[in-house]
Scaffold this motif. Sequence first.
Motif, PDB file in Angstrom:
ATOM      1  N   ILE A  83     -55.582 -11.357 -30.367  1.00 16.14           N
ATOM      2  CA  ILE A  83     -55.101 -12.403 -31.851  1.00 16.14           C
ATOM      3  C   ILE A  83     -55.392 -11.480 -33.539  1.00 16.14           C
ATOM      4  O   ILE A  83     -54.622 -11.671 -34.312  1.00 16.14           O
ATOM      5  CB  ILE A  83     -54.775 -14.085 -32.064  1.00 16.14           C
ATOM      6  N   LEU A  84     -56.775 -12.224 -33.652  1.00 12.92           N
ATOM      7  CA  LEU A  84     -57.518 -10.948 -35.092  1.00 12.92           C
ATOM      8  C   LEU A  84     -56.742 -10.183 -35.239  1.00 12.92           C
ATOM      9  O   LEU A  84     -56.805 -10.110 -36.640  1.00 12.92           O
ATOM     10  CB  LEU A  84     -59.181 -11.195 -34.680  1.00 12.92           C
ATOM     11  N   MET A  85     -56.535  -9.094 -34.359  1.00 12.30           N
ATOM     12  CA  MET A  85     -56.257  -7.489 -34.444  1.00 12.30           C
ATOM     13  C   MET A  85     -54.971  -7.297 -34.990  1.00 12.30           C
ATOM     14  O   MET A  85     -54.185  -7.036 -35.819  1.00 12.30           O
ATOM     15  CB  MET A  85     -56.581  -6.547 -32.815  1.00 12.30           C
ATOM     16  N   TYR A  86     -54.228  -8.205 -34.502  1.00 11.41           N
ATOM     17  CA  TYR A  86     -52.816  -9.038 -34.566  1.00 11.41           C
ATOM     18  C   TYR A  86     -53.185  -9.684 -35.822  1.00 11.41           C
ATOM     19  O   TYR A  86     -52.428  -8.434 -36.758  1.00 11.41           O
ATOM     20  CB  TYR A  86     -51.820  -9.623 -33.825  1.00 11.41           C
ATOM     21  N   LEU A  87     -53.461 -10.310 -36.587  1.00 11.74           N
ATOM     22  CA  LEU A  87     -53.298 -10.631 -38.055  1.00 11.74           C
ATOM     23  C   LEU A  87     -53.953 -10.050 -39.060  1.00 11.74           C
ATOM     24  O   LEU A  87     -53.269 -10.220 -39.729  1.00 11.74           O
ATOM     25  CB  LEU A  87     -54.429 -12.030 -37.869  1.00 11.74           C
ATOM     26  N   GLU A  88     -55.098  -8.819 -38.125  1.00  8.88           N
ATOM     27  CA  GLU A  88     -55.387  -8.120 -39.054  1.00  8.88           C
ATOM     28  C   GLU A  88     -54.347  -6.779 -39.822  1.00  8.88           C
ATOM     29  O   GLU A  88     -54.202  -6.065 -40.821  1.00  8.88           O
ATOM     30  CB  GLU A  88     -56.757  -7.453 -38.704  1.00  8.88           C
ATOM     31  N   LYS A  89     -53.734  -6.513 -38.921  1.00 10.70           N
ATOM     32  CA  LYS A  89     -52.169  -5.089 -38.992  1.00 10.70           C
ATOM     33  C   LYS A  89     -51.110  -6.291 -39.629  1.00 10.70           C
ATOM     34  O   LYS A  89     -51.007  -5.638 -40.426  1.00 10.70           O
ATOM     35  CB  LYS A  89     -51.605  -4.975 -38.016  1.00 10.70           C
ATOM     36  N   TRP A  90     -51.359  -7.300 -39.506  1.00 10.42           N
ATOM     37  CA  TRP A  90     -49.970  -8.249 -40.280  1.00 10.42           C
ATOM     38  C   TRP A  90     -51.201  -7.914 -41.863  1.00 10.42           C
ATOM     39  O   TRP A  90     -49.609  -8.087 -42.785  1.00 10.42           O
ATOM     40  CB  TRP A  90     -49.972  -9.738 -40.017  1.00 10.42           C
ATOM     41  N   LYS A  91     -51.739  -8.613 -41.844  1.00  8.49           N
ATOM     42  CA  LYS A  91     -52.442  -8.494 -43.572  1.00  8.49           C
ATOM     43  C   LYS A  91     -52.018  -7.390 -44.051  1.00  8.49           C
ATOM     44  O   LYS A  91     -51.807  -7.702 -45.521  1.00  8.49           O
ATOM     45  CB  LYS A  91     -53.920  -9.006 -43.117  1.00  8.49           C
ATOM     46  N   VAL A  92     -52.590  -5.771 -43.637  1.00  9.35           N
ATOM     47  CA  VAL A  92     -52.501  -4.531 -44.104  1.00  9.35           C
ATOM     48  C   VAL A  92     -50.646  -4.190 -44.621  1.00  9.35           C
ATOM     49  O   VAL A  92     -51.207  -3.459 -45.416  1.00  9.35           O
ATOM     50  CB  VAL A  92     -53.504  -3.864 -43.518  1.00  9.35           C
ATOM     51  N   LYS A  96     -44.207  -8.681 -49.383  1.00  9.79           N
ATOM     52  CA  LYS A  96     -43.937  -9.185 -49.693  1.00  9.79           C
ATOM     53  C   LYS A  96     -44.912 -10.422 -50.692  1.00  9.79           C
ATOM     54  O   LYS A  96     -45.474 -11.163 -49.620  1.00  9.79           O
ATOM     55  CB  LYS A  96     -43.178 -10.027 -48.974  1.00  9.79           C
ATOM     56  N   LYS A  97     -44.110 -10.892 -51.031  1.00 11.20           N
ATOM     57  CA  LYS A  97     -45.270 -12.295 -52.478  1.00 11.20           C
ATOM     58  C   LYS A  97     -44.712 -12.952 -51.757  1.00 11.20           C
ATOM     59  O   LYS A  97     -46.078 -14.451 -51.848  1.00 11.20           O
ATOM     60  CB  LYS A  97     -44.442 -12.179 -54.116  1.00 11.20           C
ATOM     61  N   ASN A  98     -43.298 -13.324 -50.930  1.00 11.80           N
ATOM     62  CA  ASN A  98     -43.192 -14.369 -50.228  1.00 11.80           C
ATOM     63  C   ASN A  98     -42.836 -14.705 -48.498  1.00 11.80           C
ATOM     64  O   ASN A  98     -42.385 -13.538 -48.504  1.00 11.80           O
ATOM     65  CB  ASN A  98     -41.879 -15.125 -50.616  1.00 11.80           C
ATOM     66  N   SER A  99     -43.849 -14.581 -47.788  1.00 12.28           N
ATOM     67  CA  SER A  99     -43.903 -14.638 -46.405  1.00 12.28           C
ATOM     68  C   SER A  99     -44.145 -15.665 -45.854  1.00 12.28           C
ATOM     69  O   SER A  99     -44.353 -15.813 -45.434  1.00 12.28           O
ATOM     70  CB  SER A  99     -44.828 -13.308 -46.121  1.00 12.28           C
ATOM     71  N   ILE A 100     -43.700 -15.557 -44.224  1.00 15.74           N
ATOM     72  CA  ILE A 100     -43.537 -16.589 -42.876  1.00 15.74           C
ATOM     73  C   ILE A 100     -44.222 -15.751 -41.981  1.00 15.74           C
ATOM     74  O   ILE A 100     -43.911 -15.098 -41.474  1.00 15.74           O
ATOM     75  CB  ILE A 100     -41.751 -16.721 -42.451  1.00 15.74           C
ATOM     76  N   ILE A 101     -45.263 -16.448 -41.349  1.00 15.81           N
ATOM     77  CA  ILE A 101     -46.148 -15.850 -40.802  1.00 15.81           C
ATOM     78  C   ILE A 101     -45.945 -16.503 -39.469  1.00 15.81           C
ATOM     79  O   ILE A 101     -45.817 -18.424 -39.504  1.00 15.81           O
ATOM     80  CB  ILE A 101     -47.412 -15.475 -40.628  1.00 15.81           C
ATOM     81  N   ASN A 132     -54.481 -14.235 -54.210  1.00 15.76           N
ATOM     82  CA  ASN A 132     -53.743 -12.869 -54.970  1.00 15.76           C
ATOM     83  C   ASN A 132     -52.176 -13.007 -55.104  1.00 15.76           C
ATOM     84  O   ASN A 132     -51.750 -11.744 -56.003  1.00 15.76           O
ATOM     85  CB  ASN A 132     -54.207 -11.931 -54.135  1.00 15.76           C
ATOM     86  N   GLY A 133     -52.083 -14.499 -55.973  1.00 16.81           N
ATOM     87  CA  GLY A 133     -50.631 -14.415 -55.644  1.00 16.81           C
ATOM     88  C   GLY A 133     -49.390 -14.427 -54.773  1.00 16.81           C
ATOM     89  O   GLY A 133     -48.601 -14.449 -55.023  1.00 16.81           O
ATOM     90  N   PHE A 134     -50.140 -14.729 -53.645  1.00 19.67           N
ATOM     91  CA  PHE A 134     -48.865 -14.615 -52.753  1.00 19.67           C
ATOM     92  C   PHE A 134     -48.642 -15.656 -52.297  1.00 19.67           C
ATOM     93  O   PHE A 134     -49.556 -17.381 -52.237  1.00 19.67           O
ATOM     94  CB  PHE A 134     -49.368 -13.629 -51.637  1.00 19.67           C
ATOM     95  N   ASN A 135     -47.321 -16.486 -51.441  1.00 21.10           N
ATOM     96  CA  ASN A 135     -46.652 -18.094 -50.579  1.00 21.10           C
ATOM     97  C   ASN A 135     -47.034 -17.509 -49.223  1.00 21.10           C
ATOM     98  O   ASN A 135     -45.622 -16.835 -49.203  1.00 21.10           O
ATOM     99  CB  ASN A 135     -45.857 -18.248 -51.681  1.00 21.10           C
ATOM    100  N   ILE A 136     -47.518 -17.752 -48.794  1.00 24.88           N
ATOM    101  CA  ILE A 136     -47.495 -17.612 -47.002  1.00 24.88           C
ATOM    102  C   ILE A 136     -47.258 -18.887 -46.333  1.00 24.88           C
ATOM    103  O   ILE A 136     -48.598 -19.181 -46.188  1.00 24.88           O
ATOM    104  CB  ILE A 136     -48.497 -16.745 -46.989  1.00 24.88           C
ATOM    105  N   TYR A 137     -46.315 -18.852 -45.617  1.00 21.28           N
ATOM    106  CA  TYR A 137     -45.953 -19.728 -45.187  1.00 21.28           C
ATOM    107  C   TYR A 137     -46.767 -20.133 -43.783  1.00 21.28           C
ATOM    108  O   TYR A 137     -45.710 -19.047 -42.805  1.00 21.28           O
ATOM    109  CB  TYR A 137     -44.602 -20.601 -45.326  1.00 21.28           C
ATOM    110  N   PRO A 138     -47.764 -20.507 -43.033  1.00 24.38           N
ATOM    111  CA  PRO A 138     -47.792 -20.468 -41.771  1.00 24.38           C
ATOM    112  C   PRO A 138     -46.663 -21.508 -41.030  1.00 24.38           C
ATOM    113  O   PRO A 138     -46.837 -22.276 -41.087  1.00 24.38           O
ATOM    114  CB  PRO A 138     -48.732 -20.721 -41.261  1.00 24.38           C
TER     115      PRO A 138
END
Length: 143
Positions: A83-92, A96-101, A132-138
């Motif tokens: 999970i952490l590796m997938y999240l790291e891939k997603w992070k990089v 987009k400033k507005n994203s859903i995960i 950093n000004g992103f809106n991430i909606y989990p």
Amino acid sequence: MILLLENIIYVYFIINLYRNNKSNITALIKYNDYLKVKESIKKLIKENGKEKIVKLVEEKNKLVAKFTSPNRLSNGEIDSTTILMYLEKWKVSVHKKNSIIVFDEVFDYLDTGNILTVQSYISNLLNVFKGNGFNIYPILFTH
């Protein structure tokens, strides 16, 4: 006036360069993104002391994480590391400033220690993006 003309010539040159080499430039951008993901995951593995249990290898032009001794690890440790590796891939790769995960059944099979590890990582990740000004909606799905 001369500076303006020089800038116009540069812009014209860049546009033509891109038009004539679009596929090569796109491939270079993808490869650069791949290298960023690879380095980021390597750093994550090292920072979490997982170098002995996870090795990154390249197979058929893809980055693959191989667990060196999966039979010696708990399912929770394998799952949380994955999970952490997938999240790291997603992070990089998120731009987009507005994203859903979406997390689907992420916590269902983890023990308490691994749940806390993943929750902490997700919280820190979201805070960094927010700073950093992103809106991430989990969105979390559990059963």
